[in-house]
Motif scaffolding. Sequence first.
Motif, PDB file in Angstrom:
ATOM      1  N   PHE A 232     -21.041 -15.717  37.471  1.00  0.00           N
ATOM      2  CA  PHE A 232     -21.105 -14.356  36.726  1.00  0.00           C
ATOM      3  C   PHE A 232     -20.260 -14.154  35.878  1.00  0.00           C
ATOM      4  O   PHE A 232     -19.219 -14.706  35.793  1.00  0.00           O
ATOM      5  N   PRO A 233     -20.663 -13.217  34.729  1.00  0.00           N
ATOM      6  CA  PRO A 233     -19.808 -12.755  33.687  1.00  0.00           C
ATOM      7  C   PRO A 233     -18.977 -11.727  34.432  1.00  0.00           C
ATOM      8  O   PRO A 233     -19.286 -11.030  35.298  1.00  0.00           O
ATOM      9  N   ILE A 234     -17.898 -11.381  33.793  1.00  0.00           N
ATOM     10  CA  ILE A 234     -16.911 -10.581  34.009  1.00  0.00           C
ATOM     11  C   ILE A 234     -16.548 -10.010  32.711  1.00  0.00           C
ATOM     12  O   ILE A 234     -15.836 -10.477  32.079  1.00  0.00           O
ATOM     13  N   LYS A 235     -16.952  -8.549  32.487  1.00  0.00           N
ATOM     14  CA  LYS A 235     -16.382  -8.024  31.271  1.00  0.00           C
ATOM     15  C   LYS A 235     -15.225  -7.479  31.183  1.00  0.00           C
ATOM     16  O   LYS A 235     -14.744  -7.039  32.080  1.00  0.00           O
ATOM     17  N   GLY A 236     -14.455  -7.747  29.790  1.00  0.00           N
ATOM     18  CA  GLY A 236     -13.330  -7.260  29.617  1.00  0.00           C
ATOM     19  C   GLY A 236     -13.114  -6.688  28.167  1.00  0.00           C
ATOM     20  O   GLY A 236     -13.577  -7.377  27.143  1.00  0.00           O
TER      21      GLY A 236
END
Length: 408
Positions: A232-236
Motif C-alpha cells: 500500500f502507499p504511505i503518503k509523506g
Amino acid sequence: MGARVRETCDVVIIGGGVIGCAIAHRLAARGTSVVLVDAGQRLGLGASDGAMGGILTQTEPSCLGPLSSVIKSSRDIYPDWLEEIRDASGVEVPVLDGGDIQVALDEAEMERLESKVLPQWKNSPFAVERLTAADARSLEPLLSERVVGGFLLPEELALDPRVLMAALSGAVLSGRTPIRVLNAVRATDLRTGPGGVEVDLHDGRRVSAEQAVVAAGHLSGVFLPRHRAHLFPIKGVAFDVRPPGAVTYPLRHHIFAEIRQDGREYYPYLVPRHDGRVAVGVTYEENVGDVTVTAAAVEEIRRGVAALMPRAATWPIGRRWAGLRPGSADHMPILGHVDDHGRVVAATGHSGLGVTLAPVTAELVAALVCGTAGPREKELLAVCRPDRPFPPAPLPPTPPVSPPPTVR
C-alpha cells in the motif's frame, strides 16, 4: 491488431526508481542484459524523488528488529557503492556523515527514549551515544531551549536523493552497460511460465526475458497478485527551506524528534543538503495514494519544526512535495521469487527505507537472479522472504463526514 513488437533480454525490471536502477546497475555489472521499464518521463520520478535522504540505521522503528542485519549490510557497503556509481556516471553524491540526533523536548519523552527505545538501540549492531541538553546544543546550536536531552546515532548518513538518482541514472544510461531503458512506458501485464516471462507495454510492445524483477514501488501489487493485499502507499509531505546566505550544509547532523503538544503528535525531521537547503518533513499517511500538498500538512510540519528548532521555522520555504512510499504490512521489504516457476522476483515494500537499502537490495536481487546467493545472502534474504506471514495491511483512512445541515 498486428503482432506486437518484441524486445528480448535476460532480465526485465519494472520500475526505474532507486531500487530498480540499483538492481539494473548491479546486474549489468555481471554481464546480464536488462530492459528497464519506467512510466516516468525520466528515471526516479516516483517515491525516490520524494525521499528525505536519510540513510537510516536506527531512527525508523523497523530498523530495530529482524531487519537490522540487512540494514547493517547495506550501511557497510554504502561508501563503496557510491564510489562505484560515481565512477560509472561522473556524478559525485555528497554525503553528510555526522549522524542523526534524536532529541526530547520534555522529561516524559526523554524517559520514553531511555526506557523503551534505548534498549532496542543497544541491541542493534550500531553505536548510540547519550546526550545532555548541553551536549545536543553544542552539536547543533540552533536546537530549541526546550531540549532536555537526546541521543546521537553516529553511523547514520544523509544525502540528496535527487543527486543520488542523477548518479544512478547516469550509470544506467551511460551506454557502457547492457541496459536498455524504456521511459514513459507503462507495463500493463506480466506473465510467467516455465520458459520465461513476458511483459506487455501500453504502446503495443512486449518484452520477453528469462526473469522479471518487480520494483514498481507502491504499484508493485499490480504485478504481484499474491502480495497485493500486503502492499500500500504511505503518503509523506515535505518541503525545503534555506537559511539566509547558506551555500553548504547549514547543520552538521540530521535531526529528529517526537513531540506531543496541544493534544497532537508531531514528528519533525530536518535533513541538511550540501547546497545550503534543509529538507523538512515529514507526514505519514498510510494507504493514502494522492500526491496533493495540502496547507494543513505544511502547517503540521512547520509547527513541529518551530518546537524543535524555532529559527528554522522562519526560513523561506522553497520546493514543496508529496511522495508515496511503497509500504508493506510489516514495514519490511519483500525480496524474493514470488511465482511458481522461479521467474519473477519481488523487490518492493521498502516502506521509507528505499534509499537506505538500495545497495544491499541490488546485491541480493542480483544474487537471486544469477543463482549465486551464498550463505550470507540467503540469511539476509530470509529476513525479507515473500512467503513470511504478514499482519493485516492498514485500511484507507475514513474521510470526514460532514454534519447534516441545520434546518431552520
